[in-house]
Write a protein that holds these residues in place. Structure first.
Motif, PDB file in Angstrom:
ATOM      1  N   UNK A 382     -35.300-108.243  29.003  1.00  0.00           N
ATOM      2  CA  UNK A 382     -36.757-108.269  28.860  1.00  0.00           C
ATOM      3  C   UNK A 382     -37.138-107.572  27.557  1.00  0.00           C
ATOM      4  N   UNK A 383     -37.657-108.332  26.618  1.00  0.00           N
ATOM      5  CA  UNK A 383     -38.187-107.772  25.370  1.00  0.00           C
ATOM      6  C   UNK A 383     -39.587-107.261  25.679  1.00  0.00           C
ATOM      7  N   UNK A 384     -39.706-105.946  25.901  1.00  0.00           N
ATOM      8  CA  UNK A 384     -41.001-105.424  26.350  1.00  0.00           C
ATOM      9  C   UNK A 384     -41.994-105.207  25.217  1.00  0.00           C
ATOM     10  N   UNK A 385     -41.602-105.490  23.985  1.00  0.00           N
ATOM     11  CA  UNK A 385     -42.555-105.474  22.878  1.00  0.00           C
ATOM     12  C   UNK A 385     -43.227-106.840  22.734  1.00  0.00           C
ATOM     13  N   UNK A 386     -42.417-107.908  22.815  1.00  0.00           N
ATOM     14  CA  UNK A 386     -42.940-109.263  22.655  1.00  0.00           C
ATOM     15  C   UNK A 386     -43.142-109.992  23.975  1.00  0.00           C
ATOM     16  N   UNK A 387     -42.872-109.334  25.086  1.00  0.00           N
ATOM     17  CA  UNK A 387     -43.093-109.893  26.418  1.00  0.00           C
ATOM     18  C   UNK A 387     -42.354-111.224  26.591  1.00  0.00           C
ATOM     19  N   UNK A 388     -41.044-111.182  26.358  1.00  0.00           N
ATOM     20  CA  UNK A 388     -40.192-112.346  26.537  1.00  0.00           C
ATOM     21  C   UNK A 388     -39.019-111.986  27.443  1.00  0.00           C
ATOM     22  N   UNK A 389     -38.595-112.946  28.245  1.00  0.00           N
ATOM     23  CA  UNK A 389     -37.491-112.744  29.181  1.00  0.00           C
ATOM     24  C   UNK A 389     -36.393-113.758  28.878  1.00  0.00           C
ATOM     25  N   UNK A 390     -35.153-113.286  28.861  1.00  0.00           N
ATOM     26  CA  UNK A 390     -34.001-114.159  28.625  1.00  0.00           C
ATOM     27  C   UNK A 390     -33.000-113.964  29.755  1.00  0.00           C
ATOM     28  N   UNK A 391     -32.586-115.088  30.344  1.00  0.00           N
ATOM     29  CA  UNK A 391     -31.584-115.075  31.404  1.00  0.00           C
ATOM     30  C   UNK A 391     -30.217-115.365  30.797  1.00  0.00           C
ATOM     31  N   UNK A 392     -29.188-114.564  31.148  1.00  0.00           N
ATOM     32  CA  UNK A 392     -27.854-114.753  30.601  1.00  0.00           C
ATOM     33  C   UNK A 392     -26.801-114.595  31.697  1.00  0.00           C
ATOM     34  N   UNK A 393     -25.738-115.378  31.563  1.00  0.00           N
ATOM     35  CA  UNK A 393     -24.582-115.188  32.417  1.00  0.00           C
ATOM     36  C   UNK A 393     -23.812-113.975  31.922  1.00  0.00           C
ATOM     37  N   UNK A 394     -22.819-113.564  32.695  1.00  0.00           N
ATOM     38  CA  UNK A 394     -21.986-112.442  32.272  1.00  0.00           C
ATOM     39  C   UNK A 394     -21.283-112.757  30.962  1.00  0.00           C
ATOM     40  N   UNK A 395     -20.793-113.993  30.815  1.00  0.00           N
ATOM     41  CA  UNK A 395     -20.097-114.376  29.587  1.00  0.00           C
ATOM     42  C   UNK A 395     -21.042-114.360  28.394  1.00  0.00           C
ATOM     43  N   UNK A 396     -22.266-114.853  28.581  1.00  0.00           N
ATOM     44  CA  UNK A 396     -23.237-114.885  27.475  1.00  0.00           C
ATOM     45  C   UNK A 396     -23.622-113.469  27.054  1.00  0.00           C
ATOM     46  N   UNK A 397     -23.809-112.604  28.027  1.00  0.00           N
ATOM     47  CA  UNK A 397     -24.154-111.221  27.700  1.00  0.00           C
ATOM     48  C   UNK A 397     -23.006-110.537  26.973  1.00  0.00           C
ATOM     49  N   UNK A 398     -21.775-110.712  27.491  1.00  0.00           N
ATOM     50  CA  UNK A 398     -20.613-110.070  26.878  1.00  0.00           C
ATOM     51  C   UNK A 398     -20.355-110.589  25.476  1.00  0.00           C
ATOM     52  N   UNK A 399     -20.617-111.893  25.257  1.00  0.00           N
ATOM     53  CA  UNK A 399     -20.378-112.487  23.944  1.00  0.00           C
ATOM     54  C   UNK A 399     -21.264-111.858  22.881  1.00  0.00           C
ATOM     55  N   UNK A 400     -22.435-111.435  23.271  1.00  0.00           N
ATOM     56  CA  UNK A 400     -23.367-110.850  22.307  1.00  0.00           C
ATOM     57  C   UNK A 400     -23.091-109.383  22.030  1.00  0.00           C
ATOM     58  N   UNK A 401     -22.274-108.724  22.864  1.00  0.00           N
ATOM     59  CA  UNK A 401     -22.069-107.295  22.713  1.00  0.00           C
ATOM     60  C   UNK A 401     -21.460-106.907  21.366  1.00  0.00           C
ATOM     61  N   UNK A 402     -20.412-107.590  20.882  1.00  0.00           N
ATOM     62  CA  UNK A 402     -19.870-107.189  19.572  1.00  0.00           C
ATOM     63  C   UNK A 402     -20.904-107.221  18.465  1.00  0.00           C
ATOM     64  N   UNK A 403     -21.807-108.227  18.524  1.00  0.00           N
ATOM     65  CA  UNK A 403     -22.853-108.309  17.510  1.00  0.00           C
ATOM     66  C   UNK A 403     -23.773-107.092  17.607  1.00  0.00           C
ATOM     67  N   UNK A 404     -24.072-106.673  18.837  1.00  0.00           N
ATOM     68  CA  UNK A 404     -24.934-105.494  19.020  1.00  0.00           C
ATOM     69  C   UNK A 404     -24.263-104.245  18.487  1.00  0.00           C
ATOM     70  N   UNK A 405     -22.979-104.084  18.771  1.00  0.00           N
ATOM     71  CA  UNK A 405     -22.275-102.892  18.331  1.00  0.00           C
ATOM     72  C   UNK A 405     -22.074-102.855  16.825  1.00  0.00           C
ATOM     73  N   UNK A 406     -22.023-104.074  16.179  1.00  0.00           N
ATOM     74  CA  UNK A 406     -21.805-104.112  14.741  1.00  0.00           C
ATOM     75  C   UNK A 406     -23.055-103.779  13.953  1.00  0.00           C
ATOM     76  N   UNK A 407     -24.210-103.812  14.612  1.00  0.00           N
ATOM     77  CA  UNK A 407     -25.460-103.563  13.881  1.00  0.00           C
ATOM     78  C   UNK A 407     -25.596-102.106  13.530  1.00  0.00           C
TER      79      UNK A 407
END
Length: 407
Positions: A382-407
């Motif tokens: 839930x992006x509580x600044x822009x009021x948007x919700x995104x649904x993700x599977x476990x694989x989709x969430x995990x796939x994005x983690x390296x990108x988050x950690x690299x920022x």
């Protein structure tokens, strides 16, 4: 995607009573979930939505520990167009220490920045002090009071306790020979459209520094008279006279560095957990459909959500791996993590972790319910600044983690 029921005779998924129904945000709008794609339609009755959930969410978002974090971190609440405001904190006391010894009444702006409200305080038998965020705010406030006191009649409004069916007392004050007198009172279900709100100081909180009375203007423009050791009539007489002789030349401008703010809040135990659990049931209804959440295995948690008894089973997340997983989400995002644990005879237990403003808390939604027919676990960001919700599977969430950690 919007989940709908095709049967007009369907029952409310919470109280199991017939409608009328109203649209229910899957994730509370005040938490940033005001995304029109995530709504429950014809699933939650108006009674539950308005009489229970509305009050429950207000208590959690305005009068709980969650409210403090929300005020600091979330720039605005529910999107109401030009009427959108910063998240507020509902408290019986919001005071800032100043050099006079009489604390100033404050409220909070964006990111919980304290704002000194324009106010006049009775500090002696014939003396008063004035405070505001700046000279312009003070001048505007005194002008408003001057207009108010020029009228020969003032309507005062006092809110009564929840045990009263008619919650508001409207008091007519008449001014004659520069003296206000109580003319009449009436009790109403809704407050008058305009008037002077009456409150009492909580002297157990304020101690010996309580002024005899304070008149102030809230951020929404409403005027409030707070009294302690004087009557409403005497306070009105005093402030009417003070406004007539008010001198702007005698005002001194001071900057307050490192202000100390005192907040006194009454919080109801279990409110946050009930709101989190309700979001969990809503997410299950949105993802798996009405039939799944009407299984008898969910009755226990629904009773807890609706009544607060028994308390929702849950607590803070202690598992470091899970906390690291949730902390890796993008900034300004909540995470709701739904998972299930298999039990004997093909049944499962379902839990949800809510990662709100950096704090992870789990609640148990059910024991011994059927295996979900869609994949688990599941993440909702839930992006509580822009009021948007995104649904993700476990694989989709995990796939994005390296990108988050690299920022």
């Amino acid at each position: 995607m919007t989940t709908q029921s095709t049967a007009s005779s369907s029952l409310c998924i919470y109280c199991e009573e017939p409608g009328p129904f109203s649209k229910e945000h899957v994730i509370s709008a005040g938490l940033g979930g005001d995304d029109k794609r995530f709504m429950l339609v014809d699933m939650v009755c108006k009674r539950c939505n308005t009489d229970v959930f509305g009050k429950l969410e207000l208590a959690a978002l305005r009068s709980s520990p969650l409210a403090i974090s929300r005020a600091f971190l979330q720039p605005h609440g529910r999107d109401r167009g030009k009427h959108t405001t910063a998240p507020g904190i509902q408290a019986r006391r919001k005071l800032m220490v100043n050099a006079s010894g009489y604390p100033d009444e404050v409220d909070f702006g964006p990111h919980a920045k304290p704002i000194v409200l324009p106010q006049l305080k009775i500090t002696g038998e014939k003396s008063f002090s004035s405070t505001a965020a700046g000279p312009d705010e003070l001048r505007s406030f005194v002008t408003t009071l001057s207009t108010l006191f020029q009228d020969h009649q003032i309507t005062c409004i006092r809110k009564r306790g929840p045990e009263h069916e008619l919650r508001y007392e409207a008091i007519t004050m008449l001014r004659s020979d520069n003296t206000f007198i109580h003319a009449e009172s009436s009790f109403q279900a809704k407050p008058p459209r305009a008037g002077l709100w009456l409150e009492r100081y909580d002297e157990t909180d304020a101690g010996d520094v309580t002024p005899a009375a304070t008149i102030l203007q809230k951020l929404n423009g409403g005027i409030v008279l707070k009294t302690s050791s004087t009557t409403v009539e005497d306070a009105l007489d005093f402030f009417a006279s003070a406004v007539e002789q008010f001198s702007y030349e005698s005002q001194v401008t001071r900057d307050t560095e490192g202000p100390i703010v005192s907040v006194g809040m009454t919080a109801t135990i279990g409110v946050m957990e009930r709101v989190i659990a309700k979001i969990g049931i809503n997410l299950l209804a949105h993802y798996l459909g009405r039939d799944y959440v009407t299984d008898p295995g969910f009755r226990h948690i629904k009773t807890s959500i609706l009544t607060g008894n028994p308390l929702v089973t849950g607590g803070l997340v202690e598992n470091n791996r899970i906390k690291q997983l949730l902390n890796a989400a993008p900034a300004n995002h909540h995470v709701f993590y739904l998972n299930r644990t298999r039990q004997p005879e093909g049944q499962v237990a379902i839990t949800m972790i809510a990662h709100l403003y950096g704090v992870a808390q789990w609640v148990r939604l059910a024991l011994n319910v059927p295996e979900p027919h869609l994949p688990f676990p599941l993440f909702f960001l839930v992006d509580y600044v822009n009021h948007k919700v995104k649904q993700q599977s476990e694989a989709e969430y995990a796939e994005a983690l390296p990108e988050m950690w690299d920022k």
